[in-house]
Design a protein around this motif. Structure first.
Motif, PDB file in Angstrom:
ATOM      1  N   LEU A  35      -2.631   5.602   6.721  1.00  0.00           N
ATOM      2  CA  LEU A  35      -2.102   4.705   5.836  1.00  0.00           C
ATOM      3  C   LEU A  35      -2.749   3.716   4.987  1.00  0.00           C
ATOM      4  CD1 LEU A  35       0.540   4.410   4.117  1.00  0.00           C
ATOM      5  CD2 LEU A  35       1.437   3.003   5.800  1.00  0.00           C
ATOM      6  N   ARG A  36      -3.581   2.990   5.753  1.00  0.00           N
ATOM      7  CA  ARG A  36      -4.544   1.974   5.468  1.00  0.00           C
ATOM      8  C   ARG A  36      -5.434   2.549   4.424  1.00  0.00           C
ATOM      9  NH1 ARG A  36      -5.440  -1.273  11.112  1.00  0.00           N
ATOM     10  NH2 ARG A  36      -3.397  -1.612  11.420  1.00  0.00           N
ATOM     11  N   MET A  37      -6.021   3.583   4.708  1.00  0.00           N
ATOM     12  CA  MET A  37      -7.036   4.181   3.679  1.00  0.00           C
ATOM     13  C   MET A  37      -6.116   4.639   2.449  1.00  0.00           C
ATOM     14  SD  MET A  37      -9.494   6.093   6.209  1.00  0.00           S
ATOM     15  CE  MET A  37     -10.737   6.798   5.084  1.00  0.00           C
ATOM     16  N   GLN A  38      -5.054   5.307   2.477  1.00  0.00           N
ATOM     17  CA  GLN A  38      -4.299   5.624   1.218  1.00  0.00           C
ATOM     18  C   GLN A  38      -3.914   4.390   0.372  1.00  0.00           C
ATOM     19  OE1 GLN A  38      -0.758   7.737   2.427  1.00  0.00           O
ATOM     20  NE2 GLN A  38      -2.287   9.491   3.392  1.00  0.00           N
TER      21      GLN A  38
ATOM     22  N   LEU B 214      -5.407   1.429   0.259  1.00  0.00           N
ATOM     23  CA  LEU B 214      -6.615   0.869  -0.405  1.00  0.00           C
ATOM     24  C   LEU B 214      -6.975   1.674  -1.602  1.00  0.00           C
ATOM     25  CD1 LEU B 214      -8.922  -1.158  -0.629  1.00  0.00           C
ATOM     26  CD2 LEU B 214     -10.333   0.196   1.143  1.00  0.00           C
ATOM     27  N   ASP B 215      -6.937   3.050  -1.234  1.00  0.00           N
ATOM     28  CA  ASP B 215      -7.022   3.984  -2.453  1.00  0.00           C
ATOM     29  C   ASP B 215      -6.204   3.607  -3.538  1.00  0.00           C
ATOM     30  OD1 ASP B 215      -9.662   5.204  -1.395  1.00  0.00           O
ATOM     31  OD2 ASP B 215      -8.691   6.874  -1.028  1.00  0.00           O
ATOM     32  N   ALA B 216      -4.847   3.430  -3.317  1.00  0.00           N
ATOM     33  CA  ALA B 216      -3.819   3.372  -4.256  1.00  0.00           C
ATOM     34  C   ALA B 216      -4.143   1.866  -5.050  1.00  0.00           C
ATOM     35  CB  ALA B 216      -2.589   3.088  -3.629  1.00  0.00           C
TER      36      ALA B 216
ATOM     37  N   THR C 281      -9.699  14.711   4.129  1.00  0.00           N
ATOM     38  CA  THR C 281      -8.384  15.251   3.824  1.00  0.00           C
ATOM     39  C   THR C 281      -8.009  14.635   2.373  1.00  0.00           C
ATOM     40  OG1 THR C 281      -7.961  15.099   6.163  1.00  0.00           O
ATOM     41  CG2 THR C 281      -6.209  14.960   4.518  1.00  0.00           C
ATOM     42  N   THR C 282      -8.496  13.671   2.178  1.00  0.00           N
ATOM     43  CA  THR C 282      -8.122  12.789   0.872  1.00  0.00           C
ATOM     44  C   THR C 282      -8.799  13.516  -0.114  1.00  0.00           C
ATOM     45  OG1 THR C 282      -7.828  10.560   1.873  1.00  0.00           O
ATOM     46  CG2 THR C 282      -8.220  10.736  -0.557  1.00  0.00           C
ATOM     47  N   GLN C 283     -10.101  14.105  -0.091  1.00  0.00           N
ATOM     48  CA  GLN C 283     -10.737  14.716  -0.946  1.00  0.00           C
ATOM     49  C   GLN C 283     -10.041  16.169  -1.230  1.00  0.00           C
ATOM     50  OE1 GLN C 283     -14.923  14.590   0.016  1.00  0.00           O
ATOM     51  NE2 GLN C 283     -15.058  12.449  -0.682  1.00  0.00           N
ATOM     52  N   ALA C 284      -9.752  16.795  -0.263  1.00  0.00           N
ATOM     53  CA  ALA C 284      -8.908  18.301  -0.307  1.00  0.00           C
ATOM     54  C   ALA C 284      -7.719  17.986  -1.254  1.00  0.00           C
ATOM     55  CB  ALA C 284      -8.944  18.835   1.113  1.00  0.00           C
ATOM     56  N   ARG C 285      -6.930  16.969  -0.764  1.00  0.00           N
ATOM     57  CA  ARG C 285      -5.675  16.646  -1.344  1.00  0.00           C
ATOM     58  C   ARG C 285      -5.979  16.393  -2.855  1.00  0.00           C
ATOM     59  NH1 ARG C 285      -3.536  12.915   2.172  1.00  0.00           N
ATOM     60  NH2 ARG C 285      -4.691  11.399   1.161  1.00  0.00           N
TER      61      ARG C 285
ATOM     62  N   TRP D 149       2.196  -9.616  -4.528  1.00  0.00           N
ATOM     63  CA  TRP D 149       1.326  -8.543  -5.069  1.00  0.00           C
ATOM     64  C   TRP D 149       0.096  -8.250  -4.436  1.00  0.00           C
ATOM     65  CZ3 TRP D 149       2.259  -5.284  -9.539  1.00  0.00           C
ATOM     66  CH2 TRP D 149       3.433  -5.278 -10.229  1.00  0.00           C
ATOM     67  N   TRP D 150      -0.519  -7.455  -4.324  1.00  0.00           N
ATOM     68  CA  TRP D 150      -1.763  -7.038  -3.516  1.00  0.00           C
ATOM     69  C   TRP D 150      -2.840  -6.496  -4.681  1.00  0.00           C
ATOM     70  CZ3 TRP D 150      -2.465  -8.692   1.346  1.00  0.00           C
ATOM     71  CH2 TRP D 150      -1.418  -8.993   2.143  1.00  0.00           C
ATOM     72  N   ARG D 151      -4.045  -6.815  -4.218  1.00  0.00           N
ATOM     73  CA  ARG D 151      -5.136  -5.993  -5.149  1.00  0.00           C
ATOM     74  C   ARG D 151      -6.301  -5.572  -3.986  1.00  0.00           C
ATOM     75  NH1 ARG D 151      -6.209 -11.221  -8.453  1.00  0.00           N
ATOM     76  NH2 ARG D 151      -7.313 -12.479  -6.872  1.00  0.00           N
ATOM     77  N   ALA D 152      -7.079  -4.646  -4.648  1.00  0.00           N
ATOM     78  CA  ALA D 152      -8.060  -4.308  -3.687  1.00  0.00           C
ATOM     79  C   ALA D 152      -9.226  -5.383  -3.857  1.00  0.00           C
ATOM     80  CB  ALA D 152      -8.761  -2.905  -4.427  1.00  0.00           C
ATOM     81  N   ALA D 153      -9.796  -5.680  -2.832  1.00  0.00           N
ATOM     82  CA  ALA D 153     -10.899  -6.656  -2.704  1.00  0.00           C
ATOM     83  C   ALA D 153     -12.441  -6.144  -2.889  1.00  0.00           C
ATOM     84  CB  ALA D 153     -10.921  -7.641  -1.733  1.00  0.00           C
ATOM     85  N   VAL D 154     -12.121  -4.766  -2.714  1.00  0.00           N
ATOM     86  CA  VAL D 154     -13.481  -4.032  -2.658  1.00  0.00           C
ATOM     87  C   VAL D 154     -13.545  -2.818  -3.599  1.00  0.00           C
ATOM     88  CG1 VAL D 154     -14.457  -4.752  -0.482  1.00  0.00           C
ATOM     89  CG2 VAL D 154     -12.889  -2.789  -0.637  1.00  0.00           C
TER      90      VAL D 154
END
Length: 194
Positions: free
Chosen positions: A24-27, A29-31, A115-119, A80-85
């Motif tokens: 979920l954390r990786m999802q 961050l990607d979002a 898994t993310t790349q396959a999705r 609100w949140w934003r990616a720092a990287v």
């Protein structure tokens, strides 16, 4: 893996990897990286999770420096949140770390990337009719098999990354009406034919 030529690239170490290596954390961050700033509730709806779960995992990501507040977007109590990287660099030596927890986090991280790349590929296949014929003709799903040494494989990967990086900041693309964000996945790994 080589460092991408883009701003805000984070090199993952043992501590930061443990803070990120959760599906979920990786999802999340990607979002935020690809969709821009959002609230925990917006991300929960997008990812099919509870806002309590997204809020908790966003705070964990923030504690490790992956996301940060986007106060210019908030109204009242809305956070609100934003990616720092914008980019991540994985060090293969984490797979051989002396700590079993670090090795486990490294393994989980790599499996979640796969898994993310396959999705993402599956999503493209399921929505390709929504895109123009020009876009459909411009995509690629190739599989090539070569016989190489580890050194030649490393050289090939370096050259592929350099080629992709050479397309990263083409000024003429920024304002072009047909320009879209394009995901490029590369995989190079030994394959047993037995």
């Amino acid at each position: 893996m080589t460092e991408p030529a883009q701003p805000n690239v984070r090199h993952l170490d043992a501590r930061s990897l443990r803070g990120l290596a959760h599906p979920l954390r990786m999802q999340l961050l990607d979002a935020l990286r690809f969709g821009g700033p959002a609230t925990a509730s917006q991300l929960a709806e997008k990812l099919g999770e509870s806002s309590g779960a997204t809020s908790y995992h966003l705070r964990q990501l923030a504690a490790h420096g992956f996301v940060e507040d986007a106060p210019e977007r908030g109204k009242g109590r809305e956070r609100w949140w934003r990616a720092a990287v914008q980019g991540l660099v994985f060090d293969d030596s984490l797979l051989d770390d002396t700590s079993a927890a670090v090795r486990g986090a490294a393994d989980l991280y790599l499996h979640e990337v796969a898994t993310t790349q396959a999705r993402e590929v599956s999503t493209w296949l399921g929505t390709r009719e929504d895109w123009s014929a020009e876009w459909a003709r411009s995509t690629d799903m190739s599989s090539m098999t070569l016989r190489l040494t580890p050194e030649l494989t490393h050289e090939l990967v370096e050259k592929m990354h350099a080629l992709v990086d050479s397309y990263r900041d083409l000024a003429e693309v920024e304002e072009h009406p047909d320009a879209q964000t394009v995901r490029v996945h590369t995989h190079a790994f030994p394959f047993t034919t037995d």
